[in-house]
Design an enzyme around this catalytic site. Structure first.
Site, short mmCIF file in Angstrom:
data_model
loop_
_atom_site.label_atom_id
_atom_site.label_comp_id
_atom_site.label_asym_id
_atom_site.label_seq_id
_atom_site.Cartn_x
_atom_site.Cartn_y
_atom_site.Cartn_z
N THR A 268 47.61 34.59 45.24
CA THR A 268 46.80 33.45 45.69
C THR A 268 47.61 32.64 46.68
O THR A 268 48.81 32.45 46.51
CB THR A 268 46.35 32.58 44.49
OG1 THR A 268 45.53 33.38 43.65
CG2 THR A 268 45.55 31.37 44.94
N PHE A 270 48.11 28.99 48.45
CA PHE A 270 47.84 27.57 48.21
C PHE A 270 48.22 26.78 49.46
O PHE A 270 49.10 27.19 50.20
CB PHE A 270 48.69 27.05 47.04
CG PHE A 270 48.37 27.70 45.72
CD1 PHE A 270 47.55 27.08 44.79
CD2 PHE A 270 48.90 28.95 45.39
CE1 PHE A 270 47.26 27.67 43.57
CE2 PHE A 270 48.61 29.56 44.18
CZ PHE A 270 47.79 28.92 43.27
#
Ligand SMILES: O=C(O)C(=O)C[C@]1(C(=O)O)C=C[C@@H](O)C=C1
Length: 368
Positions: A268, A270
């Protein structure tokens, strides 16, 4: 006899380690004193009405890259940079302790991303929703926020993209986190009688095939976060949770199965949001929002200036507009800084064609 010799060898090595630790200690303290001096200089140079900028992401990227370039092992570059990340984090806390909001509760991957980016000396503040992270930063209650923006398996995090349309935020950094999920149980869990598995919907989706193969008939329950899932299993003997290392440690759970995500490269990205513009480092990315007129070829028109100038687009995402004016909106990330002359040129050309264009920020490419 050999035992005595190896004991002596061990003793001698430990004496060497003690001596090295003393030198490391002195050097770290010297470095910390230097950071205190830096803070003093920053305060001294302030003009009337200005507030000091203690956190300097462009400098931090430079320090970490230098460490990685000079490292000769045996510790790997990432490991060495991680150690320096923490030293710098503590030095910055001496200058000014940062407050960082993230999507909570404690133990989420967002908190892990915040720690990876800022180190452990920051004060991290959990928020109940992505929008609250934005609001907390906008209100000045915290210095920065950390929000997820895309996952390699599940795609864009729309809540984050939409929040950028509503708030005036500057993106000051990015951080990528490998997402490893584990099947976690508590002390009282009867592991052969599990009837329910809790996790966030995204994580259940990222482990779908593994669950189909290993727990095909067990109920999958989506909850608000992985940390919330971990918390629930503590008191339920027939439940398990899917969550990461931070949540496992925080709630004292045991891993029944490790790294159960379907795709081994599951990660992921960010973004770090704040109000501070970051100067160029020579290895930067820029994020913009553009809305074009609703006419044929609009997307082509948008992409041509990037192509003609050889600018590397790293991501493009479309979201429905929020007003009549914003018919459709593109989120674009590309390599370069908005102060680079070439990028400035492209943005000017784009602004002439677009209904609206907003530079969300230029920031150093993730180092760790
Ligand atoms: O160089 C600076 O401006 C510092 O404040 C020092 C330092 C460091 O420890 O190296 C600390 C915090 C900043 O974010 C960047 C670097």
């Amino acid at each position: 006899m050999t035992d005595v010799i190896s004991e002596q060898e061990l003793q001698a090595l430990r004496v060497r380690i003690d001596n090295l630790d003393e030198r490391i200690l002195e050097l770290i303290s010297d470095r910390a004193r230097c950071a205190e001096e830096v803070a003093r200089v920053k305060m001294k140079e302030l003009k009337e009405g200005e507030s000091p900028v203690f956190y300097r992401p462009e400098r931090e990227a430079q320090v970490l890259k230098r460490v990685m370039a000079r490292n000769q092992g045996p510790l790997g570059n990432e490991e060495m940079a991680r150690l320096f990340r923490e030293i710098m984090s503590s030095c910055l806390a001496l200058e000014n302790p940062l407050k960082v909001a993230y999507l909570g509760p404690e133990g989420t991957f967002s908190q892990a991303a915040a720690m990876k980016h800022f180190g452990h000396a920051v004060i991290s503040v959990p928020m109940a929703a992505i929008d609250e992270v934005f609001r907390e930063v906008a209100a000045g209650a915290v210095n920065f926020g950390v929000v997820p923006v895309e996952n390699s398996t599940e795609g864009a995090i729309n809540h984050t993209l939409d929040s950028f349309l509503e708030h005036d935020m500057v993106i000051c950094g990015e951080v990528e986190l490998r997402i490893h999920h584990h099947l976690l149980v508590g002390e009282t869990t009867k592991t052969d009688k599990i009837t329910r598995i809790y996790s966030h919907a995204q994580s259940l989706a990222q482990c779908r095939k593994w669950l189909d193969a290993h727990y095909p008939n067990v109920e999958r329950v989506a909850v608000s976060s992985n940390a919330d899932a971990a918390k629930r299993v503590k008191s339920e003997w027939n439940s398990a949770a899917i969550a990461g290392d931070m949540a496992a440690n925080l709630y004292g759970l045991t891993k029944l199965a490790e790294k159960i995500e379907d795709r081994p490269d599951n990660s992921t990205r960010f973004l770090i949001i704040g109000s501070q513009e970051v100067p160029p480092t020579g290895d930067d990315k820029t994020s913009i929002i553009v809305s074009m007129r609703n006419k044929p070829g609009a997307l082509h028109e948008l992409l041509v200036p990037f192509h003609n100038n050889g600018i590397d687009l790293t991501r493009i995402e479309t979201r429905p507009s929020r007003s009549g004016k914003w018919t459709y909106v593109f989120f674009i990330d590309f390599v370069g800084h908005h102060r680079d002359p070439l990028i400035k040129d492209v943005l000017e050309k784009l602004a002439q064609e677009a209904v609206a264009l907003k530079v969300l920020g230029s920031y150093p490419k993730a180092v760790l």
